[in-house]
Design a protein around this motif. Structure first.
Motif, short mmCIF file in Angstrom:
data_model
loop_
_atom_site.label_atom_id
_atom_site.label_comp_id
_atom_site.label_asym_id
_atom_site.label_seq_id
_atom_site.Cartn_x
_atom_site.Cartn_y
_atom_site.Cartn_z
N ARG A 249 0.84 -1.21 0.00
CA ARG A 249 0.00 0.00 0.00
C ARG A 249 0.87 1.25 0.00
NH1 ARG A 249 -5.41 -0.51 3.71
NH2 ARG A 249 -6.07 1.23 2.41
N LEU A 250 1.91 1.25 0.82
CA LEU A 250 2.81 2.40 0.88
C LEU A 250 3.54 2.59 -0.45
CD1 LEU A 250 4.15 1.79 4.47
CD2 LEU A 250 2.71 3.71 3.73
N SER A 251 3.97 1.49 -1.05
CA SER A 251 4.65 1.57 -2.35
C SER A 251 3.73 2.12 -3.43
CB SER A 251 5.16 0.19 -2.77
OG SER A 251 6.53 0.11 -2.53
N ALA A 252 2.46 1.72 -3.38
CA ALA A 252 1.50 2.22 -4.37
C ALA A 252 1.37 3.74 -4.27
CB ALA A 252 0.14 1.56 -4.17
N ILE A 253 1.41 4.27 -3.05
CA ILE A 253 1.32 5.72 -2.84
C ILE A 253 2.62 6.39 -3.29
CG2 ILE A 253 1.22 7.54 -1.08
CD1 ILE A 253 -0.49 5.48 0.61
N LEU A 254 3.74 5.90 -2.77
CA LEU A 254 5.02 6.59 -2.95
C LEU A 254 5.65 6.38 -4.32
CD1 LEU A 254 6.16 5.92 0.66
CD2 LEU A 254 5.94 8.20 -0.37
N CYS A 255 5.59 5.18 -4.85
CA CYS A 255 6.24 4.92 -6.14
C CYS A 255 5.47 5.53 -7.30
CB CYS A 255 6.49 3.42 -6.33
SG CYS A 255 7.77 2.81 -5.19
N ALA A 256 4.27 6.05 -7.03
CA ALA A 256 3.53 6.79 -8.06
C ALA A 256 4.08 8.20 -8.22
CB ALA A 256 2.05 6.86 -7.68
N LEU A 257 4.92 8.64 -7.28
CA LEU A 257 5.51 9.98 -7.33
C LEU A 257 6.78 9.94 -8.18
CD1 LEU A 257 4.97 10.75 -3.56
CD2 LEU A 257 3.70 11.74 -5.48
N PRO A 258 7.06 11.02 -8.91
CA PRO A 258 8.19 11.03 -9.84
C PRO A 258 9.53 10.64 -9.20
CG PRO A 258 6.87 13.00 -10.13
CD PRO A 258 6.35 12.30 -8.91
N GLU A 259 10.17 9.65 -9.79
CA GLU A 259 11.52 9.20 -9.41
C GLU A 259 11.63 8.71 -7.97
OE1 GLU A 259 14.73 11.74 -10.79
OE2 GLU A 259 13.56 12.29 -12.56
N CYS A 260 10.53 8.36 -7.33
CA CYS A 260 10.56 7.82 -5.97
C CYS A 260 10.76 6.32 -6.06
CB CYS A 260 9.27 8.16 -5.23
SG CYS A 260 9.33 7.71 -3.48
N ALA A 261 11.68 5.78 -5.27
CA ALA A 261 12.00 4.36 -5.33
C ALA A 261 12.00 3.73 -3.94
CB ALA A 261 13.37 4.18 -5.98
N GLU A 262 11.55 2.49 -3.90
CA GLU A 262 11.55 1.70 -2.66
C GLU A 262 12.86 0.97 -2.54
OE1 GLU A 262 9.48 -2.45 -1.26
OE2 GLU A 262 8.24 -1.08 -2.41
N GLU A 263 13.37 0.86 -1.31
CA GLU A 263 14.59 0.08 -1.08
C GLU A 263 14.62 -0.42 0.36
OE1 GLU A 263 17.95 3.39 -0.04
OE2 GLU A 263 17.38 3.25 -2.14
N PRO A 264 15.36 -1.50 0.61
CA PRO A 264 15.50 -1.98 1.99
C PRO A 264 16.26 -0.93 2.81
CG PRO A 264 16.42 -3.56 0.40
CD PRO A 264 16.08 -2.32 -0.35
N ALA A 265 15.87 -0.79 4.07
CA ALA A 265 16.57 0.12 4.99
C ALA A 265 17.29 -0.74 6.03
CB ALA A 265 15.57 1.06 5.64
N TRP A 266 17.99 -0.11 6.96
CA TRP A 266 18.69 -0.86 8.00
C TRP A 266 17.73 -1.76 8.77
CZ3 TRP A 266 17.53 0.02 13.18
CH2 TRP A 266 16.76 1.15 13.44
#
Length: 124
Positions: A16-33
């Motif tokens: 759900r969060l990816s659907a919101i955020l990755c719809a924004l220009p050049e926003c990418a999901e990645e693993p964090a610490w």
């Protein structure tokens, strides 16, 4: 589960969060610490993770005048212990995903370059 173990964020929430955020220009999901984060360039927009207290949190950026408001609103909102403009929200089964989407869009607009922000429709 030992007290210091951090639970994994439910995959449905990450999607759900990816659907919101990755719809924004050049926003990418990645693993964090721990957990998952979304970035534009090197700037973090949001970070979701499970805490040692077994609660789920998402942190994001807010305007300076909004930071104090978040701090005083209380549960489910909080001010992060680091970063002058970092606030967050506890996530659970009652999370208002529409409101969270608006907050994350605002966070993106604070972190992204103006050339990208101009293409984003912001909530009224």
């Amino acid at each position: 589960m030992a007290p210091k173990d951090r639970p994994l964020v439910p995959e449905e929430w990450v999607r759900r969060l990816s659907a919101i955020l990755c719809a924004l220009p050049e926003c990418a999901e990645e693993p964090a610490w721990v957990g998952t984060r979304w970035r534009v360039g090197q700037a973090t927009i949001a970070h979701v993770f499970g805490g040692e207290d077994q609660l789920f949190r998402i942190t994001f950026r807010a305007e300076p005048d909004e930071v104090m408001a978040f701090e005083h609103l209380g549960d489910p909102y909080f001010r992060s212990g680091w970063g002058a403009n970092v606030v967050g929200m506890l996530l659970d089964g009652d999370t208002d995903w529409v409101e969270l989407g608006e907050l994350l869009t605002d966070s993106y607009c604070l972190q992204a370059p103006a050339r990208l922000v101009q293409h984003v429709e912001r909530p009224a």
